[in-house]
Design a protein around this motif. Structure first.
Motif, PDB file in Angstrom:
ATOM      1  N   ARG A 128      53.909  28.012  53.354  1.00  0.00           N
ATOM      2  CA  ARG A 128      52.230  27.297  53.422  1.00  0.00           C
ATOM      3  C   ARG A 128      51.467  28.453  53.689  1.00  0.00           C
ATOM      4  N   ARG A 129      51.590  29.332  54.553  1.00  0.00           N
ATOM      5  CA  ARG A 129      50.524  30.444  54.893  1.00  0.00           C
ATOM      6  C   ARG A 129      50.291  31.215  53.670  1.00  0.00           C
ATOM      7  N   ILE A 130      51.370  31.912  53.204  1.00  0.00           N
ATOM      8  CA  ILE A 130      51.256  32.598  51.837  1.00  0.00           C
ATOM      9  C   ILE A 130      50.478  31.833  50.743  1.00  0.00           C
ATOM     10  N   ARG A 131      50.782  30.931  50.504  1.00  0.00           N
ATOM     11  CA  ARG A 131      49.986  29.959  49.656  1.00  0.00           C
ATOM     12  C   ARG A 131      48.521  30.077  49.868  1.00  0.00           C
ATOM     13  N   GLN A 132      48.349  29.642  50.904  1.00  0.00           N
ATOM     14  CA  GLN A 132      46.891  29.394  51.569  1.00  0.00           C
ATOM     15  C   GLN A 132      46.457  30.759  51.434  1.00  0.00           C
ATOM     16  N   TYR A 133      46.761  31.661  51.980  1.00  0.00           N
ATOM     17  CA  TYR A 133      46.186  32.907  51.794  1.00  0.00           C
ATOM     18  C   TYR A 133      45.746  33.243  50.135  1.00  0.00           C
ATOM     19  N   ILE A 134      46.934  33.188  49.415  1.00  0.00           N
ATOM     20  CA  ILE A 134      46.640  33.598  47.934  1.00  0.00           C
ATOM     21  C   ILE A 134      45.496  32.573  47.430  1.00  0.00           C
ATOM     22  N   ASP A 135      45.631  31.236  47.645  1.00  0.00           N
ATOM     23  CA  ASP A 135      44.588  30.258  46.963  1.00  0.00           C
ATOM     24  C   ASP A 135      43.367  30.411  47.455  1.00  0.00           C
ATOM     25  N   THR A 136      43.120  31.205  48.752  1.00  0.00           N
ATOM     26  CA  THR A 136      41.770  31.144  49.112  1.00  0.00           C
ATOM     27  C   THR A 136      41.130  32.743  49.076  1.00  0.00           C
ATOM     28  N   MET A 137      41.792  33.325  48.371  1.00  0.00           N
ATOM     29  CA  MET A 137      41.351  34.884  48.258  1.00  0.00           C
ATOM     30  C   MET A 137      40.526  35.023  47.331  1.00  0.00           C
ATOM     31  N   SER A 138      39.579  35.870  47.500  1.00  0.00           N
ATOM     32  CA  SER A 138      38.633  36.750  46.590  1.00  0.00           C
ATOM     33  C   SER A 138      39.498  37.442  45.413  1.00  0.00           C
ATOM     34  N   ILE A 139      39.249  37.173  44.139  1.00  0.00           N
ATOM     35  CA  ILE A 139      39.761  38.090  43.214  1.00  0.00           C
ATOM     36  C   ILE A 139      39.235  39.073  42.307  1.00  0.00           C
ATOM     37  N   ILE A 140      39.734  39.750  41.584  1.00  0.00           N
ATOM     38  CA  ILE A 140      39.066  40.527  40.370  1.00  0.00           C
ATOM     39  C   ILE A 140      39.674  40.068  39.333  1.00  0.00           C
ATOM     40  N   ASP A 141      38.834  39.424  38.382  1.00  0.00           N
ATOM     41  CA  ASP A 141      39.469  39.256  37.009  1.00  0.00           C
ATOM     42  C   ASP A 141      39.282  40.301  36.359  1.00  0.00           C
ATOM     43  N   THR A 142      40.216  40.911  35.632  1.00  0.00           N
ATOM     44  CA  THR A 142      40.040  42.071  34.801  1.00  0.00           C
ATOM     45  C   THR A 142      39.996  41.864  33.415  1.00  0.00           C
ATOM     46  N   HIS A 143      39.923  40.591  32.801  1.00  0.00           N
ATOM     47  CA  HIS A 143      39.837  40.782  31.698  1.00  0.00           C
ATOM     48  C   HIS A 143      39.609  39.178  30.807  1.00  0.00           C
ATOM     49  N   GLU A 144      38.571  39.169  30.331  1.00  0.00           N
ATOM     50  CA  GLU A 144      38.242  37.960  29.718  1.00  0.00           C
ATOM     51  C   GLU A 144      37.201  37.929  28.466  1.00  0.00           C
ATOM     52  N   HIS A 145      37.227  36.906  27.739  1.00  0.00           N
ATOM     53  CA  HIS A 145      36.385  37.130  26.422  1.00  0.00           C
ATOM     54  C   HIS A 145      35.485  35.885  26.427  1.00  0.00           C
ATOM     55  N   LEU A 146      34.879  35.431  27.756  1.00  0.00           N
ATOM     56  CA  LEU A 146      34.148  34.359  27.715  1.00  0.00           C
ATOM     57  C   LEU A 146      33.048  34.108  26.866  1.00  0.00           C
ATOM     58  N   VAL A 147      32.548  32.975  26.240  1.00  0.00           N
ATOM     59  CA  VAL A 147      31.361  32.631  25.394  1.00  0.00           C
ATOM     60  C   VAL A 147      30.738  32.209  26.734  1.00  0.00           C
ATOM     61  N   GLY A 148      29.307  32.684  26.835  1.00  0.00           N
ATOM     62  CA  GLY A 148      28.453  32.115  27.822  1.00  0.00           C
ATOM     63  C   GLY A 148      27.798  31.038  27.448  1.00  0.00           C
ATOM     64  N   PRO A 149      27.175  30.160  28.393  1.00  0.00           N
ATOM     65  CA  PRO A 149      26.679  28.888  28.148  1.00  0.00           C
ATOM     66  C   PRO A 149      25.232  29.029  27.269  1.00  0.00           C
ATOM     67  N   GLU A 150      24.795  30.131  27.092  1.00  0.00           N
ATOM     68  CA  GLU A 150      23.581  30.187  26.217  1.00  0.00           C
ATOM     69  C   GLU A 150      23.930  30.247  24.904  1.00  0.00           C
TER      70      GLU A 150
END
Ligand SMILES: [Zn+2]
Length: 451
Positions: A37-59
């Motif tokens: 539970r502690r490992i899961r919680q640590y991972i679930d609440t951690m700030s991350i760097i997302d290294t790759h996306e192709h997102l289409v912006g809302p505009e």
């Protein structure tokens, strides 16, 4: 007698079950209870760097024709509809024409019913359930779902999902920067116009873009240098190599004369003169090495698409990371980031990352492609590769909804794998948390100089 024997076996079984699991070396004492539970919680609440996306912006979404349920099908879901047999010709109807959600569903339905099982499509179902409260994708839900999507995008939904729900500190976008979001959206740049060059038209286009004629191979190299330096000024944080969609990743060291020969054949051709990728290879390879010299000079990591290509009809061997081996030797000063866990070349990738200290494994997209492959290889890489060269997450997605679900999938698998290893005494709880922080955040922050 029978009963006695039964009793003894039962006691023996109980004894076995009470022993700590020792799949491998038990190095650490058994963890304190509640570690999972502690490992899961640590991972679930951690700030991350997302290294790759192709997102289409809302505009951009506001100007397009897919601000409805089809948004969630972009790329991955669509790919599996095509795999299930949907004709390619329906792409424009789905994404480039103004159709009602119900009309779009009529196009999609037969193929969805044959591909609802895949990981790509389960991710979509997870997104609509957890973000929009809709239980299934069918004729009666596509209307209400589309309405909810449209309403959501009237708010700051896009940033809220990424920053608040996903806890993404930085995100690296493929292609170009997103105006107004530079604080957390960074970008990597492709130089395909040079690396895939094979026509007179291609050379002329580069000359027009840069308002500088290209008469010689030196001019062509100069145009690449100028484009690279321009992107540096705009904030590029990595070079992206995408060429394995069209040609092999084997970039040979070519002498200038062979590259010149191809260059001359192109400039002397007619306006629509075009040669095969194979014939253009000496010139493309030559320019690739010029790009590597620039990456070295300006200390830019080089991120390379390896393994499975999106879309259909691509040659998988083109993207085998083994083809890159000469580069790791030639450019020890460049950090090469091999994307997507090189699916299905995970074994080759393991050996490369173990052998060369300038090779990073980035598991972006691999979670969506195959959770089972990702789980297996994460286990393998944790045992084989120093943790400073493993990067956990990028969604490689076009819609934030799918980033959200893929990240939950990745967090779940990483929590499971680390917890299992803690249970076995292979790592301590603290070591597992250290690894999670390295692969979700610290390694990417250091590599891309994000702090
Ligand atoms: Zn990508």
């Amino acid at each position: 007698m029978f009963l006695m024997k039964y009793k003894i076996s039962f006691i023996f079984l109980l004894f076995i079950a009470s022993l700590p699991v020792r799949a491998q070396l038990q190095i650490k004492p058994p963890p304190a209870s509640g570690f999972e539970r502690r490992i899961r919680q640590y991972i679930d609440t951690m700030s991350i760097i997302d290294t790759h996306e192709h997102l289409v912006g809302p505009e951009m979404l506001a100007d397009g024709f897919f601000l409805d349920f089809s948004l969630l099908l972009l790329q991955n879901g669509y790919d599996d509809l095509i795999s299930a047999g949907m004709p390619d010709t329906l792409y424009d109807k789905l994404f480039n024409e103004e159709l009602q959600p119900s009309e779009k569903w009529k196009i999609v339905e037969p193929w969805w019913q044959n591909s609802f099982n895949t990981s790509f499509n389960r991710i979509i179902l997870y997104s609509i359930r957890h973000l929009y409260g809709i239980d299934d994708l069918n004729a009666s839900t596509v209307g209400p779902l589309s309405e909810k999507i449209r309403k959501a995008y009237e708010t700051n939904w896009f940033d809220r999902i990424l920053l608040d729900s996903c806890r993404i500190k930085y995100l690296i976008k493929d292609g170009n920067y997103m105006p107004g979001r530079d604080v957390y959206v960074k970008y990597e740049k492709r130089f395909d116009d040079w690396l895939l060059l094979r026509s007179k038209f291609g050379i002329d286009s580069l000359a027009i873009q840069q308002r500088d004629p290209i008469y010689s191979l030196d001019d062509l190299e100069k145009s690449l240098t100028l484009a690279f330096e321009k992107e540096l000024k705009k904030g590029m944080i990595a070079v992206k190599v995408f060429t394995s969609y069209y040609r092999t990743l084997n970039f040979e060291k070519v002498d200038k004369e062979s590259a010149k020969k191809v260059f001359r054949s192109l400039v002397n051709g007619d306006m629509d003169f075009r040669i095969t990728m194979k014939d253009a290879k000496p010139l493309q390879d030559y320019l690739f090495h010029h790009l590597m010299r620039l990456a070295l000079k300006y200390d830019m990591p080089v991120a390379i698409h390896t393994g499975l290509q999106a879309g259909k009809g691509k040659i998988i061997d083109n993207s085998n990371p083994e083809h890159l081996t000469n580069l790791f030797v030639l450019y020890p000063g460049i950090d090469f980031v091999l994307y997507h866990g090189s699916f299905p070349y995970g074994g080759e990738l393991s050996a490369l990352a173990k052998n060369y200290r300038n090779v990073y494994i980035d598991m972006n997209w691999a979670w969506a492609v195959s959770p089972t492959y990702s789980r297996y290889h994460l286990n393998l890489w944790l045992e084989m590769v120093p943790a400073n060269r493993l990067i956990a997450f990028g969604g490689d997605a076009m819609a934030v909804e799918n980033v959200y679900s893929e990240l939950i999938l990745a967090r779940n698998i990483i929590s499971d794998v680390l917890s299992e290893k803690v249970k076995e005494g292979y790592y301590s709880e603290e070591e597992a948390k250290t690894i999670a922080k390295m692969i979700f955040h610290d390694n990417a922050a250091r590599l891309y100089k994000l702090e």
